[in-house]
Enzyme design. Structure first.
Site, PDB file in Angstrom:
ATOM      1  N   ASN A 139       5.972 -12.122   5.935  1.00  0.00           N
ATOM      2  CA  ASN A 139       6.687 -11.533   4.670  1.00  0.00           C
ATOM      3  C   ASN A 139       8.020 -10.880   4.776  1.00  0.00           C
ATOM      4  OD1 ASN A 139       4.895  -9.513   5.545  1.00  0.00           O
ATOM      5  ND2 ASN A 139       4.886  -8.595   3.403  1.00  0.00           N
ATOM      6  N   GLY A 212      -0.524  -7.603   9.304  1.00  0.00           N
ATOM      7  CA  GLY A 212      -1.187  -8.887   8.428  1.00  0.00           C
ATOM      8  C   GLY A 212      -2.135  -8.495   7.572  1.00  0.00           C
ATOM      9  N   SER A 213      -3.187  -9.616   7.293  1.00  0.00           N
ATOM     10  CA  SER A 213      -4.184  -9.213   6.381  1.00  0.00           C
ATOM     11  C   SER A 213      -5.583  -8.778   7.107  1.00  0.00           C
ATOM     12  CB  SER A 213      -4.481 -10.827   5.853  1.00  0.00           C
ATOM     13  OG  SER A 213      -4.986 -11.630   6.857  1.00  0.00           O
ATOM     14  N   GLU A 234      -1.802  -2.524  10.797  1.00  0.00           N
ATOM     15  CA  GLU A 234      -0.968  -2.382   9.593  1.00  0.00           C
ATOM     16  C   GLU A 234      -1.308  -3.409   8.704  1.00  0.00           C
ATOM     17  OE1 GLU A 234       1.473  -0.021   8.928  1.00  0.00           O
ATOM     18  OE2 GLU A 234       1.095   1.240  10.864  1.00  0.00           O
ATOM     19  N   CYS A 269       3.939  -5.781   1.392  1.00  0.00           N
ATOM     20  CA  CYS A 269       2.442  -4.902   1.511  1.00  0.00           C
ATOM     21  C   CYS A 269       2.669  -3.880   0.541  1.00  0.00           C
ATOM     22  CB  CYS A 269       2.465  -4.723   2.654  1.00  0.00           C
ATOM     23  SG  CYS A 269       3.752  -3.653   3.303  1.00  0.00           S
ATOM     24  N   GLU A 363      -5.952  -8.669  -3.242  1.00  0.00           N
ATOM     25  CA  GLU A 363      -4.320  -8.184  -3.303  1.00  0.00           C
ATOM     26  C   GLU A 363      -3.705  -9.573  -3.652  1.00  0.00           C
ATOM     27  OE1 GLU A 363      -2.915  -7.485   0.915  1.00  0.00           O
ATOM     28  OE2 GLU A 363      -0.957  -7.057   0.132  1.00  0.00           O
TER      29      GLU A 363
HETATM   30  P1  NAD Z   1       0.171 -14.183   8.531  1.00  0.00           P
HETATM   31  O1  NAD Z   1      -0.536 -15.296   7.903  1.00  0.00           O
HETATM   32  O2  NAD Z   1       1.643 -14.451   9.067  1.00  0.00           O
HETATM   33  O3  NAD Z   1      -0.617 -13.653   9.816  1.00  0.00           O
HETATM   34  C1  NAD Z   1      -0.251 -12.640  10.650  1.00  0.00           C
HETATM   35  C2  NAD Z   1      -0.351 -13.124  11.991  1.00  0.00           C
HETATM   36  O4  NAD Z   1      -1.566 -13.382  12.487  1.00  0.00           O
HETATM   37  C3  NAD Z   1       0.548 -14.139  12.440  1.00  0.00           C
HETATM   38  O5  NAD Z   1       1.268 -13.969  13.615  1.00  0.00           O
HETATM   39  C4  NAD Z   1      -0.546 -15.266  12.713  1.00  0.00           C
HETATM   40  O6  NAD Z   1      -0.177 -16.380  13.576  1.00  0.00           O
HETATM   41  C5  NAD Z   1      -1.700 -14.526  13.173  1.00  0.00           C
HETATM   42  N1  NAD Z   1      -3.107 -15.370  12.634  1.00  0.00           N
HETATM   43  C6  NAD Z   1      -3.326 -15.804  11.446  1.00  0.00           C
HETATM   44  N2  NAD Z   1      -4.486 -16.286  11.411  1.00  0.00           N
HETATM   45  C7  NAD Z   1      -5.036 -15.917  12.753  1.00  0.00           C
HETATM   46  C8  NAD Z   1      -6.381 -16.107  13.290  1.00  0.00           C
HETATM   47  N3  NAD Z   1      -7.250 -16.633  12.492  1.00  0.00           N
HETATM   48  N4  NAD Z   1      -6.578 -15.682  14.623  1.00  0.00           N
HETATM   49  C9  NAD Z   1      -5.694 -14.930  15.147  1.00  0.00           C
HETATM   50  N5  NAD Z   1      -4.534 -14.901  14.630  1.00  0.00           N
HETATM   51  C10 NAD Z   1      -4.004 -15.066  13.542  1.00  0.00           C
HETATM   52  O7  NAD Z   1       0.412 -13.131   7.548  1.00  0.00           O
HETATM   53  P2  NAD Z   1      -0.455 -12.602   6.487  1.00  0.00           P
HETATM   54  O8  NAD Z   1      -2.087 -12.158   7.059  1.00  0.00           O
HETATM   55  O9  NAD Z   1      -0.555 -13.652   5.444  1.00  0.00           O
HETATM   56  O10 NAD Z   1       0.153 -11.312   5.963  1.00  0.00           O
HETATM   57  C11 NAD Z   1      -0.038 -10.924   4.716  1.00  0.00           C
HETATM   58  C12 NAD Z   1      -0.684  -9.858   4.613  1.00  0.00           C
HETATM   59  O11 NAD Z   1      -0.240  -8.621   5.657  1.00  0.00           O
HETATM   60  C13 NAD Z   1      -1.007  -8.994   3.403  1.00  0.00           C
HETATM   61  O12 NAD Z   1      -2.308  -8.566   3.138  1.00  0.00           O
HETATM   62  C14 NAD Z   1      -0.213  -7.618   3.554  1.00  0.00           C
HETATM   63  O13 NAD Z   1      -0.263  -6.461   2.406  1.00  0.00           O
HETATM   64  C15 NAD Z   1      -0.252  -7.508   4.818  1.00  0.00           C
HETATM   65  N6  NAD Z   1       0.991  -6.901   5.158  1.00  0.00           N
HETATM   66  C16 NAD Z   1       0.884  -5.385   5.769  1.00  0.00           C
HETATM   67  C17 NAD Z   1       2.103  -4.546   5.962  1.00  0.00           C
HETATM   68  C18 NAD Z   1       1.732  -3.264   6.452  1.00  0.00           C
HETATM   69  O14 NAD Z   1       2.787  -2.785   7.135  1.00  0.00           O
HETATM   70  N7  NAD Z   1       0.685  -2.748   6.229  1.00  0.00           N
HETATM   71  C19 NAD Z   1       3.335  -5.314   6.125  1.00  0.00           C
HETATM   72  C20 NAD Z   1       3.073  -6.696   5.760  1.00  0.00           C
HETATM   73  C21 NAD Z   1       2.231  -7.340   5.044  1.00  0.00           C
END
Ligand code: NAD
Length: 539
Positions: A139, A212-213, A234, A269, A363
């Site tokens: 994102n 990420g999530s 994060e 996020c 979320e």
């Molecule tokens: P995403 O799907 O891009 O995943 C993040 C990373 O995890 C990627 O590099 C992906 O390759 C890896 N990944 C995905 N599935 C995996 C698995 N099963 N095993 C190992 N690695 C895996 O991103 P996302 O998770 O959809 O991101 C969105 C979430 O991130 C939201 O919940 C958002 O609130 C949170 N977020 C938090 C912040 C923060 O700074 N706290 C910032 C941005 C986003």
């Protein structure tokens, strides 16, 4: 690199992202571990040169990076510039200006309060952790990889970064920046999806940094636990905005709420996830929220060059399903309709939402704003507290009301009378609490996150004398030794001001000088009574 290609491409540009082979991942990590071991990264001057190269690369790649994010998310270049690129540039500047100061060992002056440490040097050295991995989401695909990478390199680590395959243009642009401008012996990019990330996580790192999530956060936490390594997570969550009856002005309030909801089409996020509004101001606020949308993106945001798109069809359908299932009232905000082919999801406001509505489950991460009306502040606070601790929260009200809300809730961060601006402050740390994250970073906090705070105590061998030194260990029994425990106690853990019973005791513990004097009788007593445990041999 393998011949395998990513099946994901950006919506506006054609791009094939080559994934790193599983064998190459292992070799990459081994080579970074080897170069950490050779000690080059211990040199601050070397690290500063690295940061200068990073800055040059960032500046020379600016167009490529901004275009890449636009192709991945239809994010306006101006928005990427201030929310992502400029933040990384600023972070590099902060580190170049402050690294010498932050890296300096810190003298522990409080150790002076413990007489046992007289004539000792007690300091905390900030040392690199080793080889670390940084895994980022799609994102804010630029910022969330490069910002932690600055801190990790500045702290002297060798670094693997893994950009999100769901933002392939940006992943490619980051790969180009790193391979062209940075030393491959200290930082490398691994490209890939779940398979490659799983392989990467099976490697031993000295710190795992993940954005990420929550569900993937747990996978990362398991991987770190296997090696008993540190983690920073994060994560996200449902961050509320509360608008109370005593809010000073609803017009800027409406703009600031919709700005946080619609920037990057709500895929932020720290966006307002849902709105809690006091009944007395709700009917005035709602039309202002609608006006704010029109002011930002016009009546047809699909035609606006500044309105983002949903990252992919899966996420678009997730939002559509949540909206279809809502029992709230969808308000007319814009003229155009959701368009799956264009991944366009219009700004959507849903009034009369109940806490158990479909929009309140997870979320939202999209441009839908559910509104829940409350009658008392207690009700609003109870609702926030009934859910996981969010990454952030926003309160629009008088300062006193905001203080009541903050003192009775928990969240990673909070802002009063604004939204999202907290993340722009790179001089303060950023992170969640509980399910919204573990640890924090940005600026000096990044340096600390990626450093081992090594306490180093240097003692003279001649002090205390061999006899007095016997206080440290057994035998503690027998008339010759019974004095030891109390002497040891007053040398190591003497009574501090608040622990001392008498006024004299308090005075003696007031300043280190008096404390030093206070220990003299103990030493004298020890000198008289003590016999060395280990005697010098004549050889
Ligand atoms: P995403 O799907 O891009 O995943 C993040 C990373 O995890 C990627 O590099 C992906 O390759 C890896 N990944 C995905 N599935 C995996 C698995 N099963 N095993 C190992 N690695 C895996 O991103 P996302 O998770 O959809 O991101 C969105 C979430 O991130 C939201 O919940 C958002 O609130 C949170 N977020 C938090 C912040 C923060 O700074 N706290 C910032 C941005 C986003």
């Amino acid at each position: 690199m393998s011949k395998e290609h990513s099946s994901v491409s950006g919506q506006l540009g054609e791009c094939e992202l080559q994934f790193t082979t599983i064998e190459a991942i292992g070799e990459t990590v081994s080579s970074l571990r080897a170069s950490f071991a050779n000690g080059t990264m211990r040199d601050i001057a070397f690290r500063k040169q690295l940061l200068r190269d990073f800055l040059r690369g960032l500046r020379e790649s600016k167009k490529e990076l901004l275009d890449a994010v636009y192709f991945d998310l239809h994010k306006p270049r101006a928005e990427t510039s201030y929310a992502e690129y400029d933040a990384v540039e600023y972070e590099l500047g902060q580190f170049l200006d402050n690294l010498d100061k932050w890296a300096k060992p810190a003298r522990n002056t409080l150790a002076m309060l413990q007489p046992a440490f007289l004539l000792s040097k007690s300091e905390t050295r900030k040392e690199p952790l080793g080889t670390v991995v940084i895994i980022g989401p799609w994102n804010y695909p630029l910022r969330l990889i490069l910002l932690p990478a600055v801190g990790a390199l500045a702290a002297g680590n060798t670094v693997v970064v893994k950009p999100s395959e769901m933002a392939p243009h940006t992943a490619l642009a980051i790969g180009n920046l790193v391979s062209k401008y940075l030393d491959p012996s200290v930082i490398r990019v691994v490209q890939g999806g779940v398979k490659e990330t799983t392989a990467l996580l099976s490697e031993k790192f000295d710190h795992y940094f993940y954005t990420g999530s929550g569900p993937v956060g747990k996978i990362v936490a398991h991987a770190a636990a296997e090696h008993l390594s540190g983690i920073t997570l994060e994560l996200g969550g449902k961050s509320p905005t509360i608008v109370h009856a005593d809010v000073a002005d609803l017009v800027p309030t409406a703009l600031r709420i919709m700005w946080s909801k619609l920037t990057n089409a709500g895929q932020t996020c720290v966006a307002t996830d849902y709105l809690l509004v006091h009944r007395s101001v709700k009917d005035k606020l709602v039309p202002l929220l609608v006006d704010a949308v029109a002011g930002l993106y016009g009546k047809s945001p699909q035609k606006s060059p500044d309105y983002g798109r949903i990252i992919n069809a899966r996420h678009w359908n997730r939002l559509m399903d949540a909206l279809d299932a809502t029992e709230g009232t969808v308000i007319d905000v814009v003229e155009d309709q959701p368009d799956e082919n264009d991944l366009y999801f219009p700004p959507t406001i849903v009034d009369g939402v109940r806490p158990d509505d479909s929009l309140m489950k997870d979320e939202l991460f999209g441009p839908i704003l559910p509104i829940i009306t409350y009658d008392t502040l207690d009700e609003a606070i109870a609702l926030v507290n009934s859910r996981d601790q969010p990454l952030t929260m926003y309160v629009f009200s008088k300062r006193d009301t905001a203080d009541v809300v903050l003192s009775r809730t928990r969240s990673g961060g909070a802002t009063v009378n604004d939204t999202m601006f907290t993340s722009a402050s790179l001089s303060t740390s950023f992170g969640g609490v509980g399910p919204s994250g573990v640890g924090s970073y940005q600026g000096k906090q990044s340096f600390d996150t990626f450093s081992n705070h090594r306490h180093v105590l240097t003692r003279p061998l001649w002090f205390p004398s061999a006899g007095v030194d016997t206080v440290r260990g057994p035998p503690f029994t027998g008339s010759d030794n019974s004095w030891k425990a109390s002497t040891l106690n007053s040398m190591v853990y003497p009574k501090l001001w608040s622990l001392s019973d008498s006024v004299l005791g308090k005075l003696l513990t007031l300043i280190p000088f008096w404390r030093a004097l206070a220990i003299i009788p103990c030493f004298l007593w020890a000198l008289i009574r003590a016999k060395p445990v280990v005697r010098r041999r004549d050889d």
